[in-house]
Scaffold this active site. Structure first.
Site, short mmCIF file in Angstrom:
data_model
loop_
_atom_site.label_atom_id
_atom_site.label_comp_id
_atom_site.label_asym_id
_atom_site.label_seq_id
_atom_site.Cartn_x
_atom_site.Cartn_y
_atom_site.Cartn_z
N GLN A 103 -41.91 82.65 17.32
CA GLN A 103 -42.08 83.90 18.00
C GLN A 103 -40.88 84.57 17.85
OE1 GLN A 103 -41.26 80.84 19.37
NE2 GLN A 103 -39.19 81.00 20.26
N SER A 144 -41.54 71.18 19.23
CA SER A 144 -40.73 70.75 17.95
C SER A 144 -40.77 69.27 17.72
CB SER A 144 -39.17 71.00 18.16
OG SER A 144 -38.94 72.43 18.41
N MET A 181 -41.20 76.32 27.16
CA MET A 181 -39.98 75.28 26.76
C MET A 181 -40.40 74.06 27.33
SD MET A 181 -36.74 78.04 27.02
CE MET A 181 -35.68 76.71 26.73
N PHE A 182 -39.77 73.05 26.85
CA PHE A 182 -39.61 71.59 27.47
C PHE A 182 -41.18 70.92 27.36
CE2 PHE A 182 -37.12 74.43 29.98
CZ PHE A 182 -35.57 73.84 29.58
N ALA A 183 -42.14 71.49 26.43
CA ALA A 183 -43.34 71.06 26.06
C ALA A 183 -43.36 69.88 25.00
CB ALA A 183 -44.49 72.19 25.93
N ASP A 224 -40.81 76.57 12.61
CA ASP A 224 -40.59 76.20 14.20
C ASP A 224 -40.07 77.50 14.75
OD1 ASP A 224 -40.83 74.88 16.38
OD2 ASP A 224 -38.66 73.90 16.34
N GLU A 225 -40.12 77.85 16.04
CA GLU A 225 -39.50 79.03 16.53
C GLU A 225 -40.30 80.26 16.04
OE1 GLU A 225 -37.68 78.65 19.34
OE2 GLU A 225 -36.33 77.04 18.94
N CYS A 243 -43.61 71.03 41.54
CA CYS A 243 -44.78 70.33 42.36
C CYS A 243 -45.55 69.29 41.24
CB CYS A 243 -45.74 71.36 42.47
SG CYS A 243 -46.87 72.20 41.16
#
Ligand code: TTP
Ligand code: MG
Ligand code: ZN
Length: 214
Positions: A97, A26, A21-23, A94-95, A154
């Site tokens: 999975q 979309s 996520m957040f990569a 999309d999505e 980090c």
């Protein structure tokens, strides 16, 4: 009907966009479609119905959105294509999975029929175990783009989706499907990815306990 075969090829192929996520999965999918649509290439966008966040929309985190056709049964994609007189050259999902496993066969058939299939989805679940649909597609795809985000602890490449429940890392045994956003998820590197109740074999436990890192 498109003016030309933009890819100048007689056969189709599969491109997978995966990552946590957040990569920006979309966003990358929408970028690929937008540039084709500027050239009048007919594209059809789909997403499995299970995701209730943005009904019938594929939304990226930078605010872009495009209409998508929702499907329950992947074979519905055949019906939509058969009825479309423009013979779309490109199908984007999309999505992926969350789709029924029959989507694997559908994607394969579409590519065989000359369609370029873009699929975007999570590679791994919150436990960092592979989503089987995405793994299968990774094996089948001609091209793979693996995106990462930034670890919120980090700053290293964030490749793992971290699920947080009541401020704590989720248990390994919590359900795989939990639709959500920043209230339940963040992104971490492998080192900072935390999961409670994960069981290893005795041999691995012994190695983890005794092996001295340099
Ligand atoms: P994504 O579209 O992968 O999330 P995103 O919008 O942050 O990513 P991107 O910018 O790369 O497009 O949506 C993932 C959905 O899957 C979200 O609703 C949470 C859900 N989910 C689960 O149900 N189980 C899981 O184990 C994980 C990691 C996510
Ligand atoms: Mg997304
Ligand atoms: Zn980290």
């Amino acid at each position: 009907m498109a003016k030309f075969n933009v890819f100048n090829r007689e056969y189709g192929w599969i491109e997978l966009i995966c990552g946590p996520m957040f990569a920006g999965k979309s966003e990358e999918l929408l970028r690929k479609i937008k540039r084709l649509e500027y050239a009048d290439v007919d594209c059809l966008l789909f997403k499995p119905k299970i995701d209730t966040r943005n009904k019938s929309l594929i939304k990226s985190r930078n605010g872009k959105k495009m209409l998508a056709i929702e499907f329950d049964d992947p074979f519905e994609i055949y019906d939509v294509l058969s009825k479309n007189v423009n013979h779309p050259q490109v199908v984007a999902i999309d999505e992926i999975q969350f789709a029924d496993p029959k989507i694997i066969e559908v994607v394969e058939v579409l590519a065989k029929k000359g369609i370029i299939v873009y699929a975007a989805g999570l590679d791994n679940d919150f436990r960092n175990n592979p989503f089987p649909i995405t793994s299968s597609l990774a094996s089948m795809a001609e091209h793979i783009t693996k995106l990462s985000a930034i670890c919120t602890e980090c700053g290293a490449p964030g490749t793992c989706t971290q699920r947080i429940i009541d401020g704590e890392p989720a248990s390994f045994n919590s359900p795989i499907f939990l639709i959500g956003n920043i209230e339940s998820y963040t992104v971490r590197c492998r080192n900072h990815h935390e999961i409670t109740d994960k069981k290893f074999s005795k041999k691995s436990d012994k190695f983890i306990k005794n092996y001295k890192e340099i």
